[in-house]
Design an enzyme around this catalytic site. Sequence first.
Site, mmCIF file in Angstrom:
data_model
loop_
_atom_site.group_PDB
_atom_site.id
_atom_site.type_symbol
_atom_site.label_atom_id
_atom_site.label_comp_id
_atom_site.label_asym_id
_atom_site.label_seq_id
_atom_site.Cartn_x
_atom_site.Cartn_y
_atom_site.Cartn_z
ATOM 1 N N HIS A 73 -7.668 -3.241 12.710
ATOM 2 C CA HIS A 73 -6.592 -2.751 11.832
ATOM 3 C C HIS A 73 -6.628 -1.223 11.760
ATOM 4 O O HIS A 73 -7.602 -0.599 12.165
ATOM 5 C CB HIS A 73 -6.658 -3.404 10.446
ATOM 6 C CG HIS A 73 -7.933 -3.178 9.702
ATOM 7 N ND1 HIS A 73 -8.017 -2.397 8.588
ATOM 8 C CD2 HIS A 73 -9.191 -3.624 9.932
ATOM 9 C CE1 HIS A 73 -9.262 -2.384 8.155
ATOM 10 N NE2 HIS A 73 -9.989 -3.120 8.949
ATOM 11 N N TYR A 198 -7.068 -0.101 -1.628
ATOM 12 C CA TYR A 198 -7.908 0.489 -2.676
ATOM 13 C C TYR A 198 -6.990 0.863 -3.831
ATOM 14 O O TYR A 198 -5.940 1.464 -3.592
ATOM 15 C CB TYR A 198 -8.578 1.769 -2.179
ATOM 16 C CG TYR A 198 -9.664 1.586 -1.137
ATOM 17 C CD1 TYR A 198 -11.000 1.483 -1.515
ATOM 18 C CD2 TYR A 198 -9.368 1.550 0.217
ATOM 19 C CE1 TYR A 198 -12.006 1.343 -0.569
ATOM 20 C CE2 TYR A 198 -10.370 1.406 1.177
ATOM 21 C CZ TYR A 198 -11.683 1.310 0.770
ATOM 22 O OH TYR A 198 -12.677 1.172 1.706
ATOM 23 N N PRO A 290 -20.339 1.530 -2.027
ATOM 24 C CA PRO A 290 -19.572 0.869 -0.953
ATOM 25 C C PRO A 290 -18.146 1.401 -0.773
ATOM 26 O O PRO A 290 -17.464 1.007 0.180
ATOM 27 C CB PRO A 290 -19.559 -0.607 -1.369
ATOM 28 C CG PRO A 290 -19.885 -0.623 -2.815
ATOM 29 C CD PRO A 290 -20.708 0.586 -3.103
ATOM 30 N N LYS A 294 -19.496 2.588 4.293
ATOM 31 C CA LYS A 294 -20.346 3.311 5.240
ATOM 32 C C LYS A 294 -21.747 2.737 5.456
ATOM 33 O O LYS A 294 -22.407 3.085 6.440
ATOM 34 C CB LYS A 294 -20.523 4.767 4.764
ATOM 35 C CG LYS A 294 -19.272 5.594 4.860
ATOM 36 C CD LYS A 294 -18.920 5.858 6.304
ATOM 37 C CE LYS A 294 -17.572 6.503 6.460
ATOM 38 N NZ LYS A 294 -16.853 6.083 7.646
ATOM 39 N N TYR A 381 -13.174 8.297 7.377
ATOM 40 C CA TYR A 381 -13.197 6.853 7.136
ATOM 41 C C TYR A 381 -13.534 6.091 8.417
ATOM 42 O O TYR A 381 -14.332 5.151 8.401
ATOM 43 C CB TYR A 381 -11.855 6.378 6.557
ATOM 44 C CG TYR A 381 -11.956 4.992 5.958
ATOM 45 C CD1 TYR A 381 -12.324 4.814 4.625
ATOM 46 C CD2 TYR A 381 -11.743 3.863 6.732
ATOM 47 C CE1 TYR A 381 -12.453 3.552 4.085
ATOM 48 C CE2 TYR A 381 -11.868 2.592 6.200
ATOM 49 C CZ TYR A 381 -12.230 2.445 4.876
ATOM 50 O OH TYR A 381 -12.380 1.187 4.351
HETATM 51 P P1 FAD Z 1 -30.684 -4.645 4.516
HETATM 52 O O1 FAD Z 1 -29.443 -5.341 4.920
HETATM 53 O O2 FAD Z 1 -30.991 -4.507 3.071
HETATM 54 O O3 FAD Z 1 -31.904 -5.376 5.250
HETATM 55 C C1 FAD Z 1 -33.254 -5.085 4.943
HETATM 56 C C2 FAD Z 1 -34.097 -6.322 5.203
HETATM 57 O O4 FAD Z 1 -35.467 -6.020 4.927
HETATM 58 C C3 FAD Z 1 -33.714 -7.505 4.314
HETATM 59 O O5 FAD Z 1 -33.493 -8.648 5.086
HETATM 60 C C4 FAD Z 1 -34.897 -7.642 3.370
HETATM 61 O O6 FAD Z 1 -35.119 -8.985 2.978
HETATM 62 C C5 FAD Z 1 -36.047 -7.111 4.226
HETATM 63 N N1 FAD Z 1 -37.196 -6.625 3.445
HETATM 64 C C6 FAD Z 1 -37.175 -5.963 2.255
HETATM 65 N N2 FAD Z 1 -38.410 -5.690 1.838
HETATM 66 C C7 FAD Z 1 -39.248 -6.189 2.783
HETATM 67 C C8 FAD Z 1 -40.649 -6.221 2.909
HETATM 68 N N3 FAD Z 1 -41.440 -5.691 1.952
HETATM 69 N N4 FAD Z 1 -41.195 -6.819 3.987
HETATM 70 C C9 FAD Z 1 -40.392 -7.361 4.957
HETATM 71 N N5 FAD Z 1 -39.041 -7.365 4.877
HETATM 72 C C10 FAD Z 1 -38.475 -6.786 3.810
HETATM 73 N N6 FAD Z 1 -21.475 -1.177 4.479
HETATM 74 C C11 FAD Z 1 -20.476 -0.884 5.378
HETATM 75 O O7 FAD Z 1 -20.743 -0.206 6.393
HETATM 76 N N7 FAD Z 1 -19.173 -1.316 5.208
HETATM 77 C C12 FAD Z 1 -18.821 -2.052 4.107
HETATM 78 O O8 FAD Z 1 -17.670 -2.472 4.014
HETATM 79 C C13 FAD Z 1 -19.855 -2.348 3.125
HETATM 80 N N8 FAD Z 1 -19.580 -3.080 2.027
HETATM 81 C C14 FAD Z 1 -20.606 -3.431 1.179
HETATM 82 C C15 FAD Z 1 -20.285 -4.196 0.054
HETATM 83 C C16 FAD Z 1 -21.301 -4.552 -0.845
HETATM 84 C C17 FAD Z 1 -20.934 -5.383 -2.053
HETATM 85 C C18 FAD Z 1 -22.653 -4.150 -0.604
HETATM 86 C C19 FAD Z 1 -23.765 -4.560 -1.560
HETATM 87 C C20 FAD Z 1 -22.977 -3.390 0.499
HETATM 88 C C21 FAD Z 1 -21.964 -3.015 1.391
HETATM 89 N N9 FAD Z 1 -22.230 -2.250 2.518
HETATM 90 C C22 FAD Z 1 -21.213 -1.903 3.370
HETATM 91 C C23 FAD Z 1 -23.598 -1.773 2.767
HETATM 92 C C24 FAD Z 1 -24.363 -2.607 3.809
HETATM 93 O O9 FAD Z 1 -24.330 -3.971 3.462
HETATM 94 C C25 FAD Z 1 -25.835 -2.121 3.901
HETATM 95 O O10 FAD Z 1 -25.825 -0.728 4.060
HETATM 96 C C26 FAD Z 1 -26.586 -2.792 5.067
HETATM 97 O O11 FAD Z 1 -26.940 -4.102 4.742
HETATM 98 C C27 FAD Z 1 -27.875 -2.020 5.424
HETATM 99 O O12 FAD Z 1 -28.607 -2.724 6.401
HETATM 100 P P2 FAD Z 1 -30.185 -2.598 6.490
HETATM 101 O O13 FAD Z 1 -30.604 -3.473 7.632
HETATM 102 O O14 FAD Z 1 -30.564 -1.166 6.499
HETATM 103 O O15 FAD Z 1 -30.728 -3.154 5.109
HETATM 104 C C1 PHB Z 2 -15.587 -5.354 2.218
HETATM 105 O O1 PHB Z 2 -14.747 -5.899 2.958
HETATM 106 O O2 PHB Z 2 -16.544 -5.988 1.738
HETATM 107 C C2 PHB Z 2 -15.436 -3.915 1.903
HETATM 108 C C3 PHB Z 2 -14.369 -3.199 2.418
HETATM 109 C C4 PHB Z 2 -14.242 -1.847 2.128
HETATM 110 C C5 PHB Z 2 -15.177 -1.237 1.335
HETATM 111 C C6 PHB Z 2 -16.253 -1.956 0.823
HETATM 112 C C7 PHB Z 2 -16.386 -3.307 1.111
HETATM 113 O O3 PHB Z 2 -15.045 0.072 1.023
#
Ligand code: FAD
Ligand code: PHB
Length: 387
Positions: A73, A198, A290, A294, A381
Amino acid sequence: MTDTRVVVVGAGPAGMLLSHLLDAAGIDNVVLERQSQAHVLGRIRAGVLEWGTVETLRAAGLGDRMDAEGHVHDTINIAWRGEEVLGINTHDLVGTRMMAYGQTRIQEDLFAAASDRGAEVIFEADDVALHDLDSDGPCVTYGGGERITCDFVAGCDGFHGVSRVSIPYGIRTEYEKVYPFGWLGILSETPPLSNLLYANHERGFALCSMRNPMLSRYYVQAPITDTVDDWSDDRFWTELFARLPVSQSEHIVTGPSIEKSLAPLRSYVCEPMRWGRLLLAGDAAHIVPPTGAKGLNLAVSDVRYLARAIATHYAGDDTYLDRYSSMALRRVWGSVRFSWWMTNLLHRFPDQTEFDQRAQEQELAYLASSVHAQRAMAEQYVGLPYE
Ligand code: FAD
Ligand code: PHB
Protein backbone atom coordinates in the site's frame (compact mmCIF):
# COMPACT_ATOMS: atom_id res chain seq x y z
CA MET A 1 37.98 -24.14 21.59
CA THR A 2 34.49 -22.77 21.07
CA ASP A 3 31.17 -24.63 21.13
CA THR A 4 29.76 -22.22 18.59
CA ARG A 5 30.73 -18.93 17.05
CA VAL A 6 27.71 -16.81 18.00
CA VAL A 7 25.17 -17.31 20.78
CA VAL A 8 22.01 -15.40 19.85
CA VAL A 9 19.90 -14.55 22.91
CA GLY A 10 16.21 -14.22 21.98
CA ALA A 11 14.18 -15.81 19.17
CA GLY A 12 12.08 -12.73 18.26
CA PRO A 13 12.39 -11.27 14.77
CA ALA A 14 15.87 -9.81 15.48
CA GLY A 15 17.36 -13.05 16.84
CA MET A 16 15.80 -15.38 14.27
CA LEU A 17 16.72 -13.16 11.31
CA LEU A 18 20.30 -12.86 12.59
CA SER A 19 20.55 -16.64 12.96
CA HIS A 20 19.19 -17.02 9.41
CA LEU A 21 21.73 -14.57 7.93
CA LEU A 22 24.63 -16.08 9.92
CA ASP A 23 23.74 -19.60 8.74
CA ALA A 24 23.57 -18.30 5.16
CA ALA A 25 27.14 -17.00 5.63
CA GLY A 26 28.27 -20.35 7.08
CA ILE A 27 28.71 -19.02 10.64
CA ASP A 28 27.70 -21.47 13.39
CA ASN A 29 25.24 -20.11 15.93
CA VAL A 30 22.86 -21.23 18.67
CA VAL A 31 19.66 -19.35 19.59
CA LEU A 32 18.48 -19.35 23.23
CA GLU A 33 14.87 -18.30 23.86
CA ARG A 34 13.26 -17.97 27.28
CA GLN A 35 9.70 -18.66 26.10
CA SER A 36 8.09 -21.54 24.18
CA GLN A 37 7.75 -21.28 20.40
CA ALA A 38 3.95 -21.05 20.78
CA HIS A 39 4.31 -18.12 23.15
CA VAL A 40 6.59 -16.22 20.74
CA LEU A 41 4.11 -16.85 17.91
CA GLY A 42 1.17 -15.72 20.04
CA ARG A 43 2.39 -12.12 20.44
CA ILE A 44 0.47 -9.72 18.18
CA ARG A 45 2.65 -6.75 17.32
CA ALA A 46 3.90 -4.96 14.26
CA GLY A 47 2.10 -4.67 10.95
CA VAL A 48 3.83 -2.17 8.68
CA LEU A 49 7.06 -3.00 6.86
CA GLU A 50 9.36 -0.39 5.37
CA TRP A 51 10.42 -1.21 1.82
CA GLY A 52 14.01 -1.77 3.00
CA THR A 53 12.67 -4.45 5.37
CA VAL A 54 10.74 -6.06 2.50
CA GLU A 55 13.89 -6.15 0.37
CA THR A 56 16.03 -7.46 3.22
CA LEU A 57 13.59 -10.34 3.80
CA ARG A 58 13.41 -11.09 0.07
CA ALA A 59 17.22 -11.08 -0.29
CA ALA A 60 17.41 -13.54 2.64
CA GLY A 61 15.03 -15.93 0.82
CA LEU A 62 12.21 -15.12 3.23
CA GLY A 63 9.95 -13.23 0.81
CA ASP A 64 7.72 -15.86 -0.83
CA ARG A 65 4.77 -15.88 1.55
CA MET A 66 5.16 -12.16 2.27
CA ASP A 67 4.87 -11.41 -1.47
CA ALA A 68 1.90 -13.76 -1.84
CA GLU A 69 -0.07 -12.68 1.25
CA GLY A 70 1.23 -9.21 2.20
CA HIS A 71 -0.65 -6.13 1.09
CA VAL A 72 1.39 -3.46 -0.70
CA HIS A 73 0.00 0.00 0.00
CA ASP A 74 1.05 3.59 -0.48
CA THR A 75 -1.29 5.85 1.46
CA ILE A 76 -1.46 6.88 5.10
CA ASN A 77 -4.53 8.91 5.99
CA ILE A 78 -4.45 11.38 8.85
CA ALA A 79 -7.77 12.53 10.30
CA TRP A 80 -7.97 15.67 12.41
CA ARG A 81 -10.32 18.52 13.31
CA GLY A 82 -13.33 16.21 13.14
CA GLU A 83 -13.98 15.61 9.47
CA GLU A 84 -10.75 16.49 7.69
CA VAL A 85 -8.66 13.67 6.22
CA LEU A 86 -5.20 14.27 4.81
CA GLY A 87 -3.86 11.57 2.48
CA ILE A 88 -0.10 11.07 2.35
CA ASN A 89 0.72 9.01 -0.75
CA THR A 90 4.27 7.84 -0.17
CA HIS A 91 4.69 6.56 -3.71
CA ASP A 92 3.71 9.90 -5.27
CA LEU A 93 5.78 11.85 -2.75
CA VAL A 94 8.99 9.82 -2.49
CA GLY A 95 8.58 6.90 -4.90
CA THR A 96 8.33 4.18 -2.24
CA ARG A 97 5.53 1.97 -0.96
CA MET A 98 4.99 -0.07 2.24
CA MET A 99 3.87 -3.61 2.96
CA ALA A 100 1.23 -4.71 5.47
CA TYR A 101 2.45 -8.12 6.70
CA GLY A 102 2.14 -9.05 10.36
CA GLN A 103 5.07 -9.72 12.66
CA THR A 104 3.37 -13.02 13.57
CA ARG A 105 3.68 -14.14 9.94
CA ILE A 106 7.34 -13.08 9.76
CA GLN A 107 8.00 -15.00 12.95
CA GLU A 108 6.30 -18.10 11.43
CA ASP A 109 8.39 -17.74 8.24
CA LEU A 110 11.60 -17.45 10.29
CA PHE A 111 10.78 -20.53 12.40
CA ALA A 112 9.86 -22.53 9.27
CA ALA A 113 13.18 -21.56 7.63
CA ALA A 114 15.07 -22.46 10.83
CA SER A 115 13.42 -25.86 10.95
CA ASP A 116 14.23 -26.47 7.24
CA ARG A 117 17.92 -25.77 7.74
CA GLY A 118 18.12 -27.65 11.05
CA ALA A 119 19.06 -24.54 13.05
CA GLU A 120 19.76 -24.94 16.76
CA VAL A 121 17.03 -22.97 18.57
CA ILE A 122 16.62 -23.83 22.24
CA PHE A 123 13.22 -22.76 23.61
CA GLU A 124 12.32 -22.41 27.30
CA ALA A 125 15.95 -21.68 28.18
CA ASP A 126 15.72 -20.40 31.79
CA ASP A 127 18.19 -18.23 33.64
CA VAL A 128 20.29 -17.20 30.65
CA ALA A 129 23.42 -15.40 31.94
CA LEU A 130 26.28 -13.87 29.96
CA HIS A 131 29.91 -14.13 31.16
CA ASP A 132 33.34 -12.73 30.23
CA LEU A 133 31.94 -10.42 27.59
CA ASP A 134 35.01 -8.19 27.75
CA SER A 135 37.35 -11.13 27.04
CA ASP A 136 38.07 -13.02 23.79
CA GLY A 137 36.26 -16.07 25.16
CA PRO A 138 32.76 -15.19 26.39
CA CYS A 139 30.29 -17.86 27.45
CA VAL A 140 26.59 -18.16 28.13
CA THR A 141 24.99 -20.32 30.81
CA TYR A 142 21.35 -21.37 31.13
CA GLY A 143 19.04 -23.97 32.64
CA GLY A 144 20.47 -26.23 35.28
CA GLY A 145 24.15 -25.71 34.49
CA GLU A 146 24.25 -25.73 30.66
CA ARG A 147 27.16 -23.72 29.22
CA ILE A 148 28.08 -22.61 25.68
CA THR A 149 31.40 -20.94 24.84
CA CYS A 150 31.49 -18.69 21.80
CA ASP A 151 33.23 -15.81 20.02
CA PHE A 152 30.28 -13.37 20.19
CA VAL A 153 27.01 -12.95 22.04
CA ALA A 154 24.21 -11.26 20.08
CA GLY A 155 21.76 -9.68 22.54
CA CYS A 156 18.43 -9.87 20.68
CA ASP A 157 16.33 -10.42 23.81
CA GLY A 158 14.03 -7.42 23.68
CA PHE A 159 13.57 -4.63 26.20
CA HIS A 160 13.25 -6.88 29.27
CA GLY A 161 16.15 -9.21 28.42
CA VAL A 162 19.45 -9.88 30.18
CA SER A 163 21.85 -8.68 27.50
CA ARG A 164 21.70 -4.92 27.82
CA VAL A 165 21.93 -5.01 31.61
CA SER A 166 25.12 -7.09 31.31
CA ILE A 167 26.88 -3.90 30.13
CA PRO A 168 28.26 -2.19 33.25
CA TYR A 169 26.49 1.03 34.31
CA GLY A 170 29.51 3.25 33.84
CA ILE A 171 29.79 2.14 30.22
CA ARG A 172 26.20 2.33 29.01
CA THR A 173 24.25 5.56 28.73
CA GLU A 174 20.46 5.44 28.59
CA TYR A 175 18.14 8.01 27.00
CA GLU A 176 14.48 7.62 27.88
CA LYS A 177 11.04 9.19 27.55
CA VAL A 178 7.93 7.51 28.94
CA TYR A 179 4.56 8.73 27.58
CA PRO A 180 1.60 9.18 29.95
CA PHE A 181 -0.78 6.84 28.05
CA GLY A 182 -0.90 3.47 26.29
CA TRP A 183 -2.49 1.90 23.22
CA LEU A 184 -5.38 -0.48 23.62
CA GLY A 185 -5.32 -2.70 20.52
CA ILE A 186 -7.71 -5.29 19.14
CA LEU A 187 -7.64 -7.75 16.25
CA SER A 188 -10.93 -8.55 14.58
CA GLU A 189 -11.79 -10.90 11.72
CA THR A 190 -13.43 -8.18 9.66
CA PRO A 191 -12.35 -6.44 6.44
CA PRO A 192 -10.01 -3.48 7.18
CA LEU A 193 -10.18 0.03 5.73
CA SER A 194 -8.26 0.16 2.47
CA ASN A 195 -5.64 2.58 3.87
CA LEU A 196 -3.94 3.08 7.22
CA LEU A 197 -5.76 5.78 9.17
CA TYR A 198 -4.20 7.76 12.04
CA ALA A 199 -6.60 10.06 13.92
CA ASN A 200 -5.92 13.06 16.13
CA HIS A 201 -9.06 13.66 18.18
CA GLU A 202 -9.92 15.53 21.36
CA ARG A 203 -10.93 12.18 22.96
CA GLY A 204 -7.46 10.82 22.10
CA PHE A 205 -5.54 9.15 19.29
CA ALA A 206 -6.94 6.26 17.21
CA LEU A 207 -5.44 4.06 14.48
CA CYS A 208 -7.01 1.73 11.92
CA SER A 209 -4.63 -0.81 10.42
CA MET A 210 -4.76 -4.11 8.59
CA ARG A 211 -3.27 -7.59 8.45
CA ASN A 212 -5.10 -9.18 5.51
CA PRO A 213 -8.44 -8.81 3.68
CA MET A 214 -10.29 -10.45 6.59
CA LEU A 215 -8.19 -9.30 9.54
CA SER A 216 -8.16 -5.76 10.93
CA ARG A 217 -6.07 -4.18 13.68
CA TYR A 218 -7.39 -1.14 15.57
CA TYR A 219 -5.95 0.92 18.42
CA VAL A 220 -7.19 3.70 20.71
CA GLN A 221 -5.10 5.79 23.11
CA ALA A 222 -6.05 4.75 26.67
CA PRO A 223 -4.87 5.54 30.20
CA ILE A 224 -1.96 3.28 31.08
CA THR A 225 -3.69 2.54 34.40
CA ASP A 226 -6.56 0.79 32.50
CA THR A 227 -6.62 -2.96 31.98
CA VAL A 228 -8.08 -4.90 29.05
CA ASP A 229 -10.98 -5.88 31.33
CA ASP A 230 -12.03 -2.23 31.40
CA TRP A 231 -12.53 -2.41 27.63
CA SER A 232 -15.44 -4.54 26.46
CA ASP A 233 -15.68 -4.88 22.67
CA ASP A 234 -18.70 -2.55 22.73
CA ARG A 235 -16.81 0.12 24.60
CA PHE A 236 -13.87 -0.22 22.21
CA TRP A 237 -15.94 0.17 19.03
CA THR A 238 -17.93 3.08 20.47
CA GLU A 239 -14.75 4.89 21.44
CA LEU A 240 -13.05 4.17 18.10
CA PHE A 241 -16.04 5.49 16.15
CA ALA A 242 -16.22 8.61 18.33
CA ARG A 243 -12.63 9.46 17.34
CA LEU A 244 -12.97 8.97 13.57
CA PRO A 245 -14.60 11.07 10.85
CA VAL A 246 -17.90 9.55 9.69
CA SER A 247 -16.49 9.45 6.13
CA GLN A 248 -14.08 6.79 7.45
CA SER A 249 -16.00 5.04 10.23
CA GLU A 250 -18.96 4.35 7.91
CA HIS A 251 -16.71 1.84 6.10
CA ILE A 252 -15.67 -0.02 9.25
CA VAL A 253 -17.19 -3.43 9.86
CA THR A 254 -17.30 -4.33 13.55
CA GLY A 255 -17.09 -7.82 15.01
CA PRO A 256 -15.85 -9.66 18.10
CA SER A 257 -12.22 -9.07 19.03
CA ILE A 258 -9.98 -12.15 18.81
CA GLU A 259 -7.13 -10.44 20.70
CA LYS A 260 -6.95 -7.43 22.98
CA SER A 261 -3.90 -5.92 24.64
CA LEU A 262 -2.65 -2.71 26.21
CA ALA A 263 0.86 -1.53 25.27
CA PRO A 264 2.78 1.23 27.07
CA LEU A 265 4.52 3.88 24.97
CA ARG A 266 8.19 4.61 25.51
CA SER A 267 11.21 6.02 23.68
CA TYR A 268 14.50 4.53 24.86
CA VAL A 269 18.03 4.23 23.50
CA CYS A 270 21.05 2.49 25.05
CA GLU A 271 24.48 3.60 23.87
CA PRO A 272 26.78 2.01 22.85
CA MET A 273 25.22 -1.06 21.19
CA ARG A 274 28.46 -3.02 21.54
CA TRP A 275 30.52 -3.85 24.59
CA GLY A 276 33.47 -6.19 24.01
CA ARG A 277 32.04 -9.39 22.52
CA LEU A 278 28.40 -8.42 23.22
CA LEU A 279 26.44 -6.88 20.35
CA LEU A 280 22.88 -5.62 20.93
CA ALA A 281 20.18 -5.55 18.24
CA GLY A 282 16.48 -4.61 18.14
CA ASP A 283 14.36 -3.83 21.21
CA ALA A 284 17.23 -4.97 23.46
CA ALA A 285 18.95 -1.68 22.58
CA HIS A 286 16.07 0.68 21.79
CA ILE A 287 12.32 1.13 22.02
CA VAL A 288 10.12 3.49 20.07
CA PRO A 289 6.43 4.28 20.58
CA PRO A 290 4.52 2.36 17.86
CA THR A 291 3.14 5.56 16.27
CA GLY A 292 5.84 5.62 13.57
CA ALA A 293 5.65 1.82 12.93
CA LYS A 294 9.42 1.58 13.35
CA GLY A 295 10.29 -1.02 16.03
CA LEU A 296 10.40 -4.16 13.89
CA ASN A 297 11.92 -2.24 10.99
CA LEU A 298 14.74 -1.04 13.25
CA ALA A 299 15.32 -4.58 14.50
CA VAL A 300 15.75 -5.69 10.86
CA SER A 301 18.07 -2.79 10.07
CA ASP A 302 20.30 -3.51 13.11
CA VAL A 303 20.49 -7.16 12.09
CA ARG A 304 21.49 -6.25 8.51
CA TYR A 305 24.45 -4.28 9.87
CA LEU A 306 25.28 -6.88 12.49
CA ALA A 307 25.25 -9.90 10.16
CA ARG A 308 27.59 -8.06 7.80
CA ALA A 309 29.87 -7.01 10.68
CA ILE A 310 30.20 -10.60 11.94
CA ALA A 311 30.63 -12.09 8.46
CA THR A 312 33.38 -9.63 7.51
CA HIS A 313 35.10 -10.27 10.87
CA TYR A 314 35.47 -13.94 9.93
CA ALA A 315 36.78 -12.83 6.53
CA GLY A 316 39.54 -10.95 8.36
CA ASP A 317 38.20 -7.38 8.31
CA ASP A 318 36.91 -5.70 11.50
CA THR A 319 35.92 -2.36 9.96
CA TYR A 320 32.16 -3.03 10.10
CA LEU A 321 32.39 -4.65 13.53
CA ASP A 322 34.16 -1.60 14.94
CA ARG A 323 31.59 0.70 13.33
CA TYR A 324 28.52 -1.43 14.18
CA SER A 325 27.30 0.63 17.14
CA SER A 326 27.74 4.05 15.51
CA MET A 327 26.24 2.93 12.18
CA ALA A 328 23.22 1.29 13.80
CA LEU A 329 22.66 4.22 16.17
CA ARG A 330 22.50 6.74 13.32
CA ARG A 331 19.48 4.96 11.90
CA VAL A 332 18.05 4.30 15.37
CA TRP A 333 18.08 7.99 16.31
CA GLY A 334 16.43 8.88 12.98
CA SER A 335 13.52 6.57 13.79
CA VAL A 336 13.46 7.54 17.47
CA ARG A 337 13.07 11.19 16.54
CA PHE A 338 10.41 10.44 13.91
CA SER A 339 8.38 8.21 16.26
CA TRP A 340 8.54 10.87 19.02
CA TRP A 341 7.40 13.51 16.50
CA MET A 342 4.46 11.44 15.26
CA THR A 343 3.48 10.62 18.84
CA ASN A 344 3.46 14.32 19.78
CA LEU A 345 1.56 15.24 16.62
CA LEU A 346 -1.27 12.77 17.08
CA HIS A 347 -1.96 12.17 20.80
CA ARG A 348 -3.73 14.16 23.52
CA PHE A 349 -1.43 14.57 26.50
CA PRO A 350 -3.06 14.78 29.94
CA ASP A 351 -1.22 18.04 30.69
CA GLN A 352 -1.71 19.57 27.23
CA THR A 353 -2.25 23.34 27.57
CA GLU A 354 -4.20 25.58 25.17
CA PHE A 355 -0.83 26.67 23.80
CA ASP A 356 0.27 23.06 23.18
CA GLN A 357 -3.09 22.40 21.54
CA ARG A 358 -2.79 25.33 19.14
CA ALA A 359 0.81 24.40 18.30
CA GLN A 360 -0.27 20.82 17.52
CA GLU A 361 -3.13 22.04 15.31
CA GLN A 362 -0.75 24.38 13.50
CA GLU A 363 1.66 21.50 12.88
CA LEU A 364 -1.18 19.48 11.31
CA ALA A 365 -2.33 22.49 9.27
CA TYR A 366 1.22 23.01 8.02
CA LEU A 367 1.51 19.33 7.09
CA ALA A 368 -1.80 19.57 5.20
CA SER A 369 -0.70 22.71 3.32
CA SER A 370 2.89 21.91 2.44
CA VAL A 371 4.02 19.23 0.01
CA HIS A 372 7.54 19.66 1.43
CA ALA A 373 6.33 18.77 4.92
CA GLN A 374 4.42 15.80 3.49
CA ARG A 375 7.48 14.64 1.59
CA ALA A 376 9.60 14.83 4.76
CA MET A 377 7.03 12.75 6.61
CA ALA A 378 6.67 10.22 3.78
CA GLU A 379 10.43 9.85 3.41
CA GLN A 380 10.82 8.95 7.07
CA TYR A 381 7.68 6.80 7.27
CA VAL A 382 8.82 4.49 4.46
CA GLY A 383 12.32 4.39 5.97
CA LEU A 384 15.56 6.26 5.37
CA PRO A 385 18.20 4.44 3.27
CA TYR A 386 20.70 2.04 4.81
CA GLU A 387 24.42 2.85 4.85
P1 FAD B 1 11.25 -9.06 20.71
O1 FAD B 1 10.23 -9.25 19.66
O2 FAD B 1 10.84 -8.51 22.03
O3 FAD B 1 11.98 -10.47 20.92
C1 FAD B 1 12.89 -10.69 21.98
C2 FAD B 1 12.85 -12.16 22.36
O4 FAD B 1 13.80 -12.40 23.41
C3 FAD B 1 11.49 -12.61 22.89
O5 FAD B 1 11.05 -13.75 22.20
C4 FAD B 1 11.74 -12.86 24.36
O6 FAD B 1 10.91 -13.89 24.88
C5 FAD B 1 13.21 -13.26 24.37
N1 FAD B 1 13.87 -13.06 25.67
C6 FAD B 1 13.68 -12.04 26.56
N2 FAD B 1 14.45 -12.19 27.63
C7 FAD B 1 15.16 -13.33 27.43
C8 FAD B 1 16.13 -14.01 28.20
N3 FAD B 1 16.50 -13.54 29.41
N4 FAD B 1 16.65 -15.15 27.72
C9 FAD B 1 16.28 -15.63 26.49
N5 FAD B 1 15.35 -15.01 25.72
C10 FAD B 1 14.80 -13.88 26.18
N6 FAD B 1 7.19 -2.25 14.88
C11 FAD B 1 7.13 -1.94 13.54
O7 FAD B 1 8.19 -1.90 12.87
N7 FAD B 1 5.94 -1.66 12.89
C12 FAD B 1 4.75 -1.68 13.57
O8 FAD B 1 3.71 -1.48 12.96
C13 FAD B 1 4.79 -1.98 15.00
N8 FAD B 1 3.66 -2.02 15.73
C14 FAD B 1 3.73 -2.42 17.05
C15 FAD B 1 2.53 -2.46 17.77
C16 FAD B 1 2.56 -2.83 19.12
C17 FAD B 1 1.26 -2.87 19.89
C18 FAD B 1 3.80 -3.18 19.75
C19 FAD B 1 3.84 -3.62 21.21
C20 FAD B 1 4.99 -3.14 19.04
C21 FAD B 1 4.96 -2.75 17.70
N9 FAD B 1 6.12 -2.68 16.94
C22 FAD B 1 6.06 -2.30 15.62
C23 FAD B 1 7.42 -2.98 17.56
C24 FAD B 1 7.94 -4.40 17.26
O9 FAD B 1 6.96 -5.36 17.58
C25 FAD B 1 9.23 -4.67 18.07
O10 FAD B 1 10.11 -3.60 17.87
C26 FAD B 1 9.90 -6.00 17.65
O11 FAD B 1 9.21 -7.09 18.19
C27 FAD B 1 11.36 -6.07 18.13
O12 FAD B 1 11.90 -7.34 17.85
P2 FAD B 1 13.06 -7.96 18.75
O13 FAD B 1 13.37 -9.30 18.15
O14 FAD B 1 14.14 -6.96 18.90
O15 FAD B 1 12.43 -8.10 20.19
C1 PHB C 1 -0.20 -2.22 13.23
O1 PHB C 1 -0.71 -2.59 12.16
O2 PHB C 1 -0.16 -2.96 14.23
C2 PHB C 1 0.39 -0.86 13.31
C3 PHB C 1 0.35 -0.02 12.21
C4 PHB C 1 0.91 1.24 12.29
C5 PHB C 1 1.50 1.65 13.46
C6 PHB C 1 1.55 0.80 14.56
C7 PHB C 1 0.99 -0.47 14.49
O3 PHB C 1 2.03 2.89 13.56
